[in-house]
Design an enzyme around this catalytic site. Structure first.
Site, PDB file in Angstrom:
ATOM      1  N   ARG A   1     -42.930 -61.244  48.094  1.00 42.55           N
ATOM      2  CA  ARG A   1     -41.685 -61.562  47.380  1.00 42.55           C
ATOM      3  C   ARG A   1     -40.799 -62.507  48.204  1.00 42.55           C
ATOM      4  O   ARG A   1     -40.104 -63.359  47.644  1.00 42.55           O
ATOM      5  CB  ARG A   1     -40.936 -60.277  47.051  1.00 42.55           C
ATOM      6  CG  ARG A   1     -41.639 -59.452  45.965  1.00 42.55           C
ATOM      7  CD  ARG A   1     -41.110 -58.041  45.887  1.00 42.55           C
ATOM      8  NE  ARG A   1     -39.655 -58.042  45.726  1.00 42.55           N
ATOM      9  CZ  ARG A   1     -38.884 -56.972  45.933  1.00 42.55           C
ATOM     10  NH1 ARG A   1     -39.418 -55.829  46.291  1.00 42.55           N
ATOM     11  NH2 ARG A   1     -37.585 -57.066  45.762  1.00 42.55           N
TER      12      ARG A   1
ATOM     13  N   TYR B   1     -52.532 -60.401  45.565  1.00 38.89           N
ATOM     14  CA  TYR B   1     -51.316 -60.217  44.758  1.00 38.89           C
ATOM     15  C   TYR B   1     -51.128 -61.414  43.821  1.00 38.89           C
ATOM     16  O   TYR B   1     -51.528 -62.538  44.136  1.00 38.89           O
ATOM     17  CB  TYR B   1     -50.066 -60.107  45.643  1.00 38.89           C
ATOM     18  CG  TYR B   1     -49.828 -58.743  46.236  1.00 38.89           C
ATOM     19  CD1 TYR B   1     -49.126 -57.774  45.539  1.00 38.89           C
ATOM     20  CD2 TYR B   1     -50.307 -58.431  47.508  1.00 38.89           C
ATOM     21  CE1 TYR B   1     -48.893 -56.519  46.097  1.00 38.89           C
ATOM     22  CE2 TYR B   1     -50.076 -57.180  48.071  1.00 38.89           C
ATOM     23  CZ  TYR B   1     -49.359 -56.233  47.354  1.00 38.89           C
ATOM     24  OH  TYR B   1     -49.138 -55.001  47.900  1.00 38.89           O
TER      25      TYR B   1
ATOM     26  N   ASP C   1     -43.907 -51.321  46.247  1.00 38.46           N
ATOM     27  CA  ASP C   1     -42.481 -50.975  46.164  1.00 38.46           C
ATOM     28  C   ASP C   1     -42.079 -50.560  44.754  1.00 38.46           C
ATOM     29  O   ASP C   1     -42.819 -50.791  43.791  1.00 38.46           O
ATOM     30  CB  ASP C   1     -41.644 -52.217  46.499  1.00 38.46           C
ATOM     31  CG  ASP C   1     -41.367 -52.313  47.973  1.00 38.46           C
ATOM     32  OD1 ASP C   1     -41.394 -51.273  48.660  1.00 38.46           O
ATOM     33  OD2 ASP C   1     -41.136 -53.441  48.447  1.00 38.46           O
TER      34      ASP C   1
ATOM     35  N   ARG D   1     -49.346 -49.899  49.280  1.00 35.87           N
ATOM     36  CA  ARG D   1     -48.241 -49.015  48.915  1.00 35.87           C
ATOM     37  C   ARG D   1     -47.128 -49.875  48.320  1.00 35.87           C
ATOM     38  O   ARG D   1     -46.251 -50.347  49.026  1.00 35.87           O
ATOM     39  CB  ARG D   1     -47.787 -48.243  50.145  1.00 35.87           C
ATOM     40  CG  ARG D   1     -48.837 -47.191  50.559  1.00 35.87           C
ATOM     41  CD  ARG D   1     -48.586 -46.664  51.933  1.00 35.87           C
ATOM     42  NE  ARG D   1     -48.660 -47.764  52.914  1.00 35.87           N
ATOM     43  CZ  ARG D   1     -48.306 -47.655  54.191  1.00 35.87           C
ATOM     44  NH1 ARG D   1     -47.861 -46.507  54.659  1.00 35.87           N
ATOM     45  NH2 ARG D   1     -48.405 -48.685  54.999  1.00 35.87           N
TER      46      ARG D   1
END
Lengths: 250, 250
Positions: free
Chosen positions: A198, A111, A52, A50
């Site tokens: 991040r 990622y 951002d 999910r």
């Protein structure tokens, strides 16, 4: 109710994120609305991750159930038709087992974080990478990254609003590659905390700039305290790359 | 009047092209206006290639003359400051010899044409590549490309409004690379006719789709007739890559 596994690519810029929300357009709502336009029914879309607001996806697995047994190619093409002009594309669709679940069956998530290490502003990559003007040492970033791999309490790298039951996660891989001015940070784990990638990239950039040593990065991890975190890297450099499934469930 | 050589990157989407025109924003006007904001003088910018509306550049050489002797880094940073928010970036600036001319001294120009060969619409690459849904055979495209390399009359691949004195040009190299769904066409020549790269890419795509044989591509070349040209590839897939100079002039 045949189940379909979709592989989805999207530009995160215009969206409030994956998840359907009251305050703006979401990728989930775009796909669910397209599926309703195809089938006439209310559809719920489940994604492996999910993401951002502003985060992109290159190959996000998603599943939906439809009442009718459409050919998979029809599902792909019809969803793409109804998704226009939203920057969301169904790269592929295939029928899936009734117990396949894009989120719960995923055993690894990948990622990519894209940094462009240069002084000049971005043009073609604006909104698609984080520009860091100061010179980054990719070797130093890799040395710092190695301190984060493994099973740890990642509270330092966890957003306040994270809903995960536990801050303990296993980071399977985290590494940095440089090609010219482009720096790619790759991360892989069974699952991540909210803002974890991040937040870790923020720490790696401190290391790359020479402001943090690998020991500093490890100390930040061991502090298990959000206040020990470096500035969080912006959303628009982050890409959900893909998810892995057991062969039987995919 | 110190002369500066600039290396410029831009997203061609919002521009009517390189050249200053009455009917909309141009890259040339953006750079000239930024240079005037820096220096207070009227500045003329000369580029190695005068790209069309929508065509991008990754490293376009440009030269300008300024009245004052600014450090090259100041020129780069000040131009970037004044260029905002236009998607034009000065990657580097250096002082150049008084007889350096970005256009007339260039002895080779390099272009890239990006094709994404897939059925799904583009999201992150929208406006940055040409999507071709039908399967493309990169080997067939390369076989066709070899027929175009060399010194020829390229009238077939020349726009009606081309201002070149002669349609005879030497195409130094033209080749195709595939990586996954991405197909890159590279072209190099001392100079090109107007629309030549996009016209040749159109023919290569016909070959890649199996609609034209390499002999058909050669026949189109030999026709020396614009009506023998395949549909011209769209502007938004084309990138001016770079130009080469003799060491003494750069």
């Amino acid at each position: 109710m045949p189940r379909y596994k979709l592989i989805v690519e999207y530009d995160g810029a215009p969206f409030v994120g994956w998840q359907r929300q009251e305050n703006g357009p979401s990728v989930q709502a775009a796909i669910e609305d397209a599926a309703r336009a195809l089938s006439g029914q209310t559809v719920v879309a489940h994604a492996a991750g999910r993401t951002d607001a502003g985060v992109h996806a290159l190959a996000m697995p998603v599943h939906i159930d439809l009442c009718r047994d459409y050919p998979a190619e029809t599902v792909r093409d019809a969803l793409n038709h109804h998704l226009r002009p939203a920057p969301v594309a169904i790269l592929s669709a295939q029928t899936a087992a009734p117990d396949f679940h894009a989120r719960f069956c995923a055993r690894a998530r990948h990622y990519l974080y894209r940094i462009v290490n240069r002084r000049a502003p971005l043009t073609l990559d604006a909104g698609r990478a984080w520009r860091v003007p100061g010179p980054l040492d990719a070797d130093a970033m890799n040395a710092a990254a190695r301190r984060l791999v493994g099973r740890h309490d990642f509270s330092t790298f966890r957003a306040a609003q994270c809903q995960s039951a536990s801050p303990v996660k296993t980071l399977s891989a985290l590494w940095v590659e440089r090609e010219g001015e482009e720096i790619s940070v790759y991360a892989r784990a069974p699952s991540f905390l909210h803002h974890q990638v991040r937040s870790m990239v923020g720490a790696l950039v401190e290391a790359g700039l020479g402001r943090w040593t690998p020991d500093d990065v490890e100390a930040a991890l061991k502090a298990r305290d959000r206040r020990a975190c470096a500035p969080v890297a912006p959303a628009h450099g982050l890409y959900f790359l893909r998810a892995d499934y057991d062969e039987t469930s995919a």
